[in-house]
Design a protein around this motif. Structure first.
Motif, PDB file in Angstrom:
ATOM      1  N   SER A  65       0.807  -1.031  -0.042  1.00 57.08           N
ATOM      2  CA  SER A  65      -0.144   0.148  -0.087  1.00 57.08           C
ATOM      3  C   SER A  65       0.795   1.172   0.085  1.00 57.08           C
ATOM      4  N   VAL A  66       0.499   2.154  -0.603  1.00 56.94           N
ATOM      5  CA  VAL A  66       1.343   3.535  -0.628  1.00 56.94           C
ATOM      6  C   VAL A  66       0.395   4.517  -0.279  1.00 56.94           C
ATOM      7  N   MET A  67       1.174   5.316   0.342  1.00 57.27           N
ATOM      8  CA  MET A  67       0.275   6.778   0.887  1.00 57.27           C
ATOM      9  C   MET A  67       1.163   8.000   0.016  1.00 57.27           C
ATOM     10  N   THR A  68       0.081   8.480  -0.739  1.00 56.91           N
ATOM     11  CA  THR A  68       0.296   9.775  -1.417  1.00 56.91           C
ATOM     12  C   THR A  68       0.552  11.219  -0.634  1.00 56.91           C
ATOM     13  N   GLU A  69       0.928  12.014  -1.451  1.00 54.16           N
ATOM     14  CA  GLU A  69       1.204  13.377  -0.706  1.00 54.16           C
ATOM     15  C   GLU A  69       0.250  13.850   0.015  1.00 54.16           C
ATOM     16  N   ASP A  70      -1.189  13.695  -0.443  1.00 57.60           N
ATOM     17  CA  ASP A  70      -2.386  14.318   0.313  1.00 57.60           C
ATOM     18  C   ASP A  70      -2.884  13.215   1.384  1.00 57.60           C
ATOM     19  N   GLY A  71      -2.081  11.963   1.519  1.00 49.72           N
ATOM     20  CA  GLY A  71      -2.738  11.039   2.503  1.00 49.72           C
ATOM     21  C   GLY A  71      -3.625   9.854   2.017  1.00 49.72           C
ATOM     22  N   SER A  72      -3.747  10.065   0.842  1.00 55.42           N
ATOM     23  CA  SER A  72      -4.499   8.965   0.159  1.00 55.42           C
ATOM     24  C   SER A  72      -3.884   7.715   0.412  1.00 55.42           C
ATOM     25  N   ILE A  73      -4.465   6.490   0.367  1.00 50.84           N
ATOM     26  CA  ILE A  73      -3.637   5.192   0.539  1.00 50.84           C
ATOM     27  C   ILE A  73      -4.387   4.434  -0.797  1.00 50.84           C
ATOM     28  N   TYR A  74      -3.559   3.616  -1.372  1.00 57.45           N
ATOM     29  CA  TYR A  74      -3.734   2.671  -2.630  1.00 57.45           C
ATOM     30  C   TYR A  74      -3.094   1.463  -2.477  1.00 57.45           C
ATOM     31  N   SER A  75      -3.828   0.399  -2.502  1.00 54.87           N
ATOM     32  CA  SER A  75      -3.479  -0.913  -2.171  1.00 54.87           C
ATOM     33  C   SER A  75      -3.356  -1.691  -3.530  1.00 54.87           C
ATOM     34  N   GLY A  76      -2.444  -3.026  -3.497  1.00 57.21           N
ATOM     35  CA  GLY A  76      -2.332  -3.707  -4.424  1.00 57.21           C
ATOM     36  C   GLY A  76      -1.817  -5.102  -4.215  1.00 57.21           C
ATOM     37  N   CYS A  77      -1.712  -6.042  -5.089  1.00 57.39           N
ATOM     38  CA  CYS A  77      -1.290  -7.313  -4.612  1.00 57.39           C
ATOM     39  C   CYS A  77      -0.404  -7.622  -6.063  1.00 57.39           C
ATOM     40  N   ASN A  78       0.163  -8.843  -5.818  1.00 56.56           N
ATOM     41  CA  ASN A  78       0.822  -9.368  -6.826  1.00 56.56           C
ATOM     42  C   ASN A  78       0.216  -9.981  -7.775  1.00 56.56           C
ATOM     43  N   ILE A  79       0.275 -10.138  -9.167  1.00 58.94           N
ATOM     44  CA  ILE A  79      -0.897 -10.642 -10.194  1.00 58.94           C
ATOM     45  C   ILE A  79       0.261 -11.430 -11.069  1.00 58.94           C
ATOM     46  N   GLU A  80       0.038 -12.868 -10.785  1.00 54.96           N
ATOM     47  CA  GLU A  80       1.030 -13.472 -11.733  1.00 54.96           C
ATOM     48  C   GLU A  80       0.394 -13.983 -13.120  1.00 54.96           C
ATOM     49  N   ASN A  81       1.004 -14.294 -13.893  1.00 55.17           N
ATOM     50  CA  ASN A  81       0.532 -14.807 -15.190  1.00 55.17           C
ATOM     51  C   ASN A  81       1.363 -16.022 -15.613  1.00 55.17           C
TER      52      ASN A  81
END
Length: 132
Positions: free
Chosen positions: A29-45
Motif C-alpha cells: 500500500s502506498v500513501m500519496t502526498e495528500d494522505g490517500s492510500i492505494y493498495s495492490g497485490c502481486n498478479i502472476e501470469n
C-alpha cells in the motif's frame, strides 16, 4: 509516523494476491502526498513477463487516479521474513518518490522495519539524470 493503517491495507491486499505459480503472495500500500492510500497485490501470469508485483500495482493505481508523489509504501510478503521490493519496483518507487520516502517492510502489523529509499536504492537513476 504511525504506519498501522498502511501496513493493515498491505496485509489485506496480500489476501487478494493471484500467485498460482510461485505461491508467494505479496501486498503493498502506498500513501500519496495528500494522505490517500492505494493498495495492490502481486498478479502472476503463465507468461511470467506479464506478472506484476504488488508494489507496482499499488503505485499504478495511485498514479492512474492522478497522484504523482508518494510519501510512503508498505510491503508485506512472507510472515517469516522481511520481503524487500524487487529491482524493477525500486525503480518505479524512485520515479514517484517524495523526499527520500519511507519504505515500510513488514512481516505483520507488529513486526516491521522502516528504511529510507536511499538505503534500499543508493545511486538511483531518476528524472534528475535526464535533466528533468
Amino acid at each position: 509516523m504511525d504506519y498501522s493503517k498502511l501496513i493493515y491495507k498491505a496485509i489485506k491486499a496480500r489476501e487478494e494476491a493471484y500467485a498460482p505459480y510461485s505461491n508467494f503472495k505479496v501486498g503493498a500500500s502506498v500513501m500519496t502526498e495528500d494522505g490517500s492510500i492505494y493498495s495492490g497485490c502481486n498478479i502472476e501470469n503463465a507468461s511470467y513477463g506479464a506478472t506484476n508485483c504488488a508494489e507496482r500495482t499499488a503505485i499504478f493505481k495511485a498514479v492512474s487516479e492522478g497522484h504523482r508523489k508518494l510519501k510512503a509504501i508498505a510491503i508485506v510478503g512472507s510472515p517469516e521474513e522481511y520481503t524487500y521490493p524487487c529491482g524493477i519496483c525500486r525503480q518505479v518507487i524512485v520515479e514517484f518518490s517524495q523526499d527520500n520516502m519511507d519504505i515500510i517492510i513488514a512481516k505483520n502489523k507488529d513486526d516491521y522495519i522502516v528504511k529510507k529509499l536511499d538505503e534500499i536504492m543508493p545511486g538511483a537513476f531518476s528524472k534528475k539524470d535526464l535533466g528533468k
